[in-house]
Design a protein around this motif. Structure first.
Motif, mmCIF file in Angstrom:
data_model
loop_
_atom_site.group_PDB
_atom_site.id
_atom_site.type_symbol
_atom_site.label_atom_id
_atom_site.label_comp_id
_atom_site.label_asym_id
_atom_site.label_seq_id
_atom_site.Cartn_x
_atom_site.Cartn_y
_atom_site.Cartn_z
ATOM 1 N N PRO A 285 0.841 -1.198 0.000
ATOM 2 C CA PRO A 285 0.000 0.000 0.000
ATOM 3 C C PRO A 285 0.876 1.248 0.000
ATOM 4 O O PRO A 285 1.875 1.322 0.720
ATOM 5 C CB PRO A 285 -0.797 -0.130 1.302
ATOM 6 N N THR A 286 0.526 2.206 -0.820
ATOM 7 C CA THR A 286 1.261 3.466 -0.867
ATOM 8 C C THR A 286 0.353 4.595 -0.377
ATOM 9 O O THR A 286 -0.866 4.510 -0.496
ATOM 10 C CB THR A 286 1.743 3.791 -2.293
ATOM 11 N N SER A 287 0.963 5.625 0.167
ATOM 12 C CA SER A 287 0.194 6.779 0.644
ATOM 13 C C SER A 287 -0.047 7.713 -0.530
ATOM 14 O O SER A 287 0.588 8.757 -0.680
ATOM 15 C CB SER A 287 0.930 7.482 1.786
ATOM 16 N N THR A 288 -0.960 7.284 -1.389
ATOM 17 C CA THR A 288 -1.281 8.011 -2.614
ATOM 18 C C THR A 288 -2.784 7.991 -2.841
ATOM 19 O O THR A 288 -3.411 6.930 -2.791
ATOM 20 C CB THR A 288 -0.599 7.375 -3.844
ATOM 21 N N LEU A 289 -3.346 9.155 -3.087
ATOM 22 C CA LEU A 289 -4.768 9.273 -3.393
ATOM 23 C C LEU A 289 -4.901 9.508 -4.890
ATOM 24 O O LEU A 289 -4.385 10.493 -5.425
ATOM 25 C CB LEU A 289 -5.383 10.425 -2.604
ATOM 26 N N PHE A 290 -5.599 8.601 -5.585
ATOM 27 C CA PHE A 290 -5.609 8.590 -7.044
ATOM 28 C C PHE A 290 -6.937 9.060 -7.635
ATOM 29 O O PHE A 290 -8.004 8.824 -7.081
ATOM 30 C CB PHE A 290 -5.348 7.173 -7.565
ATOM 31 N N TYR A 291 -6.796 9.652 -8.815
ATOM 32 C CA TYR A 291 -7.928 10.047 -9.664
ATOM 33 C C TYR A 291 -7.631 9.522 -11.063
ATOM 34 O O TYR A 291 -6.507 9.655 -11.556
ATOM 35 C CB TYR A 291 -8.049 11.573 -9.670
ATOM 36 N N ARG A 292 -8.614 8.937 -11.732
ATOM 37 C CA ARG A 292 -8.375 8.357 -13.056
ATOM 38 C C ARG A 292 -8.190 9.431 -14.122
ATOM 39 O O ARG A 292 -8.927 10.425 -14.147
ATOM 40 C CB ARG A 292 -9.560 7.459 -13.451
ATOM 41 N N GLN A 293 -7.248 9.215 -15.029
ATOM 42 C CA GLN A 293 -7.165 10.059 -16.221
ATOM 43 C C GLN A 293 -8.360 9.748 -17.103
ATOM 44 O O GLN A 293 -8.590 8.594 -17.473
ATOM 45 C CB GLN A 293 -5.869 9.807 -16.991
ATOM 46 N N GLN A 294 -9.140 10.779 -17.469
ATOM 47 C CA GLN A 294 -10.392 10.562 -18.197
ATOM 48 C C GLN A 294 -10.406 11.177 -19.599
ATOM 49 O O GLN A 294 -11.390 11.020 -20.316
ATOM 50 C CB GLN A 294 -11.550 11.132 -17.375
ATOM 51 N N HIS A 295 -9.342 11.888 -19.956
ATOM 52 C CA HIS A 295 -9.265 12.520 -21.266
ATOM 53 C C HIS A 295 -7.868 12.318 -21.844
ATOM 54 O O HIS A 295 -6.903 12.132 -21.104
ATOM 55 C CB HIS A 295 -9.540 14.030 -21.174
ATOM 56 N N ARG A 296 -7.778 12.431 -23.163
ATOM 57 C CA ARG A 296 -6.457 12.432 -23.796
ATOM 58 C C ARG A 296 -5.772 13.776 -23.597
ATOM 59 O O ARG A 296 -4.548 13.844 -23.464
ATOM 60 C CB ARG A 296 -6.594 12.092 -25.281
ATOM 61 N N THR A 297 -6.567 14.863 -23.603
ATOM 62 C CA THR A 297 -6.048 16.202 -23.351
ATOM 63 C C THR A 297 -6.603 16.683 -22.018
ATOM 64 O O THR A 297 -7.822 16.819 -21.865
ATOM 65 C CB THR A 297 -6.448 17.174 -24.470
ATOM 66 N N PHE A 298 -5.722 16.899 -21.047
ATOM 67 C CA PHE A 298 -6.183 17.232 -19.703
ATOM 68 C C PHE A 298 -5.106 17.997 -18.955
ATOM 69 O O PHE A 298 -3.937 18.043 -19.350
ATOM 70 C CB PHE A 298 -6.534 15.958 -18.917
ATOM 71 N N SER A 299 -5.502 18.594 -17.826
ATOM 72 C CA SER A 299 -4.552 19.098 -16.833
ATOM 73 C C SER A 299 -5.045 18.691 -15.456
ATOM 74 O O SER A 299 -6.264 18.599 -15.213
ATOM 75 C CB SER A 299 -4.402 20.621 -16.922
ATOM 76 N N PHE A 300 -4.109 18.437 -14.577
ATOM 77 C CA PHE A 300 -4.390 17.999 -13.207
ATOM 78 C C PHE A 300 -3.487 18.847 -12.312
ATOM 79 O O PHE A 300 -2.259 18.699 -12.341
ATOM 80 C CB PHE A 300 -4.076 16.510 -13.070
ATOM 81 N N THR A 301 -4.080 19.768 -11.555
ATOM 82 C CA THR A 301 -3.319 20.753 -10.789
ATOM 83 C C THR A 301 -3.674 20.661 -9.315
ATOM 84 O O THR A 301 -4.857 20.538 -8.966
ATOM 85 C CB THR A 301 -3.625 22.178 -11.289
ATOM 86 N N THR A 302 -2.679 20.730 -8.456
ATOM 87 C CA THR A 302 -2.922 20.710 -7.018
ATOM 88 C C THR A 302 -2.035 21.741 -6.328
ATOM 89 O O THR A 302 -0.980 22.122 -6.845
ATOM 90 C CB THR A 302 -2.670 19.322 -6.421
ATOM 91 N N THR A 303 -2.482 22.174 -5.154
ATOM 92 C CA THR A 303 -1.712 23.090 -4.317
ATOM 93 C C THR A 303 -1.158 22.316 -3.129
ATOM 94 O O THR A 303 -1.919 21.628 -2.427
ATOM 95 C CB THR A 303 -2.580 24.257 -3.829
ATOM 96 N N LEU A 304 0.147 22.421 -2.913
ATOM 97 C CA LEU A 304 0.840 21.627 -1.899
ATOM 98 C C LEU A 304 1.540 22.539 -0.898
ATOM 99 O O LEU A 304 2.281 23.445 -1.283
ATOM 100 C CB LEU A 304 1.871 20.721 -2.578
ATOM 101 N N ASN A 305 1.317 22.236 0.373
ATOM 102 C CA ASN A 305 2.023 22.906 1.466
ATOM 103 C C ASN A 305 2.846 21.842 2.180
ATOM 104 O O ASN A 305 2.285 20.943 2.824
ATOM 105 C CB ASN A 305 1.027 23.558 2.422
#
Length: 589
Positions: A445-465
């Motif tokens: 098990p890894t400490s990773t929260l996943f979201y599926r890639q749903q498009h060929r053209t996409f962006s996935f952006t997050t804010t990290l502190n």
């Protein structure tokens, strides 16, 4: 034999080896994962995620008022199965080593779908703690039995010693039982409940010992099923299909069987050709649930294998289907297919599509399932398209924003090999991910929260502190096909400097070896939260960051998405985009 079939035989042989490992080498039962591990003192906090999909096909084909898009479930939602109780439809998909397992969706009209949870959402139901991402749960079937007002989900679990299992419930939205372990081998089981109260299980299996005629030769078996004991009845098994429609053609991978009853006849529908570019759906008919089953004269009834490779808006690999009577008293079929990118790679994975089915004659045929598929369909009469609204699952182009402020985390977010609750906590400051002492490359098990890639053209952006304390600490984002094929983009520490790094992990099938390579790194100011972005245009992926919340800088240039595709990396899943933290970073900076 043409080139595509030769390539497919290579794919299915690999799949066959994987299945054999799963069937005969189940791992020992693991311990339940502690949902409250010791907290790290430097926990990464993710305050926002924005996923934006912008595929050209949806811009080129805007919807009219009476239309909807297929696939209905974009991204890695393969092997769909469907059932109906009254006006309620329920659909399930494969989840492999993702956790919780077997996503389940509800609809009133076959157009607008809501995810109501997962069928296997407890470790007591599903133990995938040490399995590859493409093992775990395969090809679930879901069936409603009106005789006892009970729903059944049956599947094969290549992990934890489970094998073939069935779980049941009176209400799919209220949770499912612990598994009943079934005493047979093989894969892809489904249940059929006859009008007389008798029940049957059909499934894919190997031929009898010594009778395998060629690579990919499989059979369909049927068993009588004891509804009171939730077990097959010993000695009732029978082979009802040997090889496929015509064994003289040496058909490969007859699988995913379902039985239906219409006008006093029994129909057996199966996938044939392997889950690749020779995939198809075929139909048989009998006077008895136990056969003999005679193939239809016009098989296949669904396939995309005969068309030019370079066709526009290509949909391919269609098969692994299930039928249901729709709200307009017409039949519909859900099935898997893929939408390859410009390099013919499958990064979004196998998705759930739907087509109307013409069953006005003796045999059902998928309408427009034997011509190149179109992206839009006409809705059943009287239905309004609400996808992406009012809690309904979105499709087409859309933007999904998550600030982690809801009491219930959206069901689209999943873990890998273990519960999300073991490493994440939603707080007033954002989503905390408590880093495990394992990294993304390990079969743990890894400490990773996943979201599926749903498009060929996409962006996935997050804010990290985040402020790492040593080179062993890292947090950021990942684009992952499997444990050996992924990109890691995150913040770590070297000496007194904070470093943003992009790493590529890949596996060479030819050399049978894994390779880790740091593609780029840079010192970074983390006195304020930073934004990390994964973007793609087809096969071209980029990784960028912002320290001012406005201007993004690329790190590592443009990289290929080849290792995020099943045809390069192997396996059965689509690419996953993850929020990742670890205390076991091993990058060589």
């Amino acid at each position: 034999m043409n080139r595509t079939r030769k390539n497919l035989k290579k794919i299915t042989f690999g799949a066959f080896l994987t299945l054999l490992v799963g069937l005969y080498s189940f791992s020992p039962k693991g311990k339940d994962i502690d949902p409250k591990p010791t907290k790290s003192t430097n926990i990464p906090i993710f305050t926002k995620v924005v996923y934006h999909g912008n595929d050209k096909v949806y811009n080129d084909y805007p919807l009219e008022a009476d239309e909807f898009y297929s696939p209905i479930l974009q991204g890695c939602y393969p092997d769909p199965a469907i059932t109906r109780k009254g006006d309620d439809y329920y659909l399930v998909c494969s989840s492999f080593a993702m956790f919780p397992g077997v996503p389940i969706f509800h609809s009133k009209d076959l157009v607008n779908w809501t995810q109501i949870g997962h069928v296997l959402d407890r470790v007591s139901q599903l133990d995938v703690h040490d399995t590859g991402i493409s093992q775990g749960v395969y090809a679930p079937g879901i069936t409603y039995n009106p005789k006892n007002d009970t729903f059944y989900m049956i599947t094969t679990a290549f992990a934890g010693g489970a094998g073939n299992i069935v779980v049941k419930t009176k209400d799919p939205a209220e949770g499912w039982s612990d598994p009943y372990h079934l005493k047979f081998n093989g894969i892809d089981p489904s249940l059929f409940f006859d009008d007389d109260g008798k029940a049957y299980i059909v499934h894919n299996d190997a031929p009898d010992p010594g009778k395998e005629l060629y690579n990919g030769h499989r059979v369909i078996k049927i068993w009588e099923y004891d509804v009171e004991k939730d077990q097959v009845i010993e000695g009732t098994d029978k082979i009802i299909v040997d090889g496929g429609v015509d064994i003289s053609d040496k058909p490969i991978w007859i699988e995913a069987p379902h039985i239906y009853k219409k006008d006093g006849k029994y129909y057996l529908m199966c996938a044939e050709g392997g889950t690749g570019d020779w995939h198809s759906e075929v139909i048989f008919m009998s006077d008895s649930p136990k056969g003999p089953y005679i193939p239809a004269p016009s098989n296949p009834i669904l396939t995309q294998r005969y068309f030019p490779k370079e066709r526009e808006n290509k949909v391919d690999w269609a098969g692994h289907a299930d039928l249901v009577l729709g709200p307009d008293d017409k039949y519909y079929g859900v099935f898997l297919a893929v939408r390859p990118n410009e390099e013919n790679r499958v990064n979004t994975g196998r998705e759930t599509f739907i087509l109307p089915v013409d069953w006005s004659g003796t045999y059902p045929v998928f309408e427009n399932g034997l011509v190149p598929m179109e992206p839009k369909l006409k809705m059943p009469e009287g239905v309004e398209n609400k996808m992406g609204q009012e809690g309904y699952f979105p499709n087409g182009n859309f933007t999904y924003t998550e600030d982690f402020s809801s009491d219930l985390l959206d069901y689209r977010w999943i873990g890998l090999r273990g519960p999300r609750e073991a490493f994440m906590e939603q707080t007033k400051n954002g989503l905390e991910i408590n880093p495990f002492e394992t990294n993304i490359k390990e079969l743990k098990p890894t400490s990773t929260l996943f979201y599926r890639q749903q498009h060929r053209t996409f962006s996935f952006t997050t804010t990290l502190n985040y402020k790492p304390k040593s080179e062993k600490d890292l947090a950021g984002v990942v684009a992952l096909q499997n444990e050996q094929s992924n990109y890691v983009f995150g913040v770590t520490k070297k000496d007194k400097d904070y470093i943003l790094v992009l790493e590529k992990n890949s596996f060479s099938r030819r050399e049978r070896s894994a390779k880790s390579e740091v593609l780029a790194s840079t010192k970074i100011d983390i006195s304020s939260p930073i934004e990390l972005k994964i973007s793609a245009e087809g096969d071209k992926y980029t990784f960028s960051y912002s320290t001012d919340g406005a201007t993004f800088e690329n790190l590592g240039g443009t990289v290929s998405g080849d290792i995020l595709s099943t045809d390069v990396a192997g396996g059965f899943t689509g690419a996953l985009l993850g929020l990742y933290a670890t205390k076991a970073n091993d990058m060589a900076l």
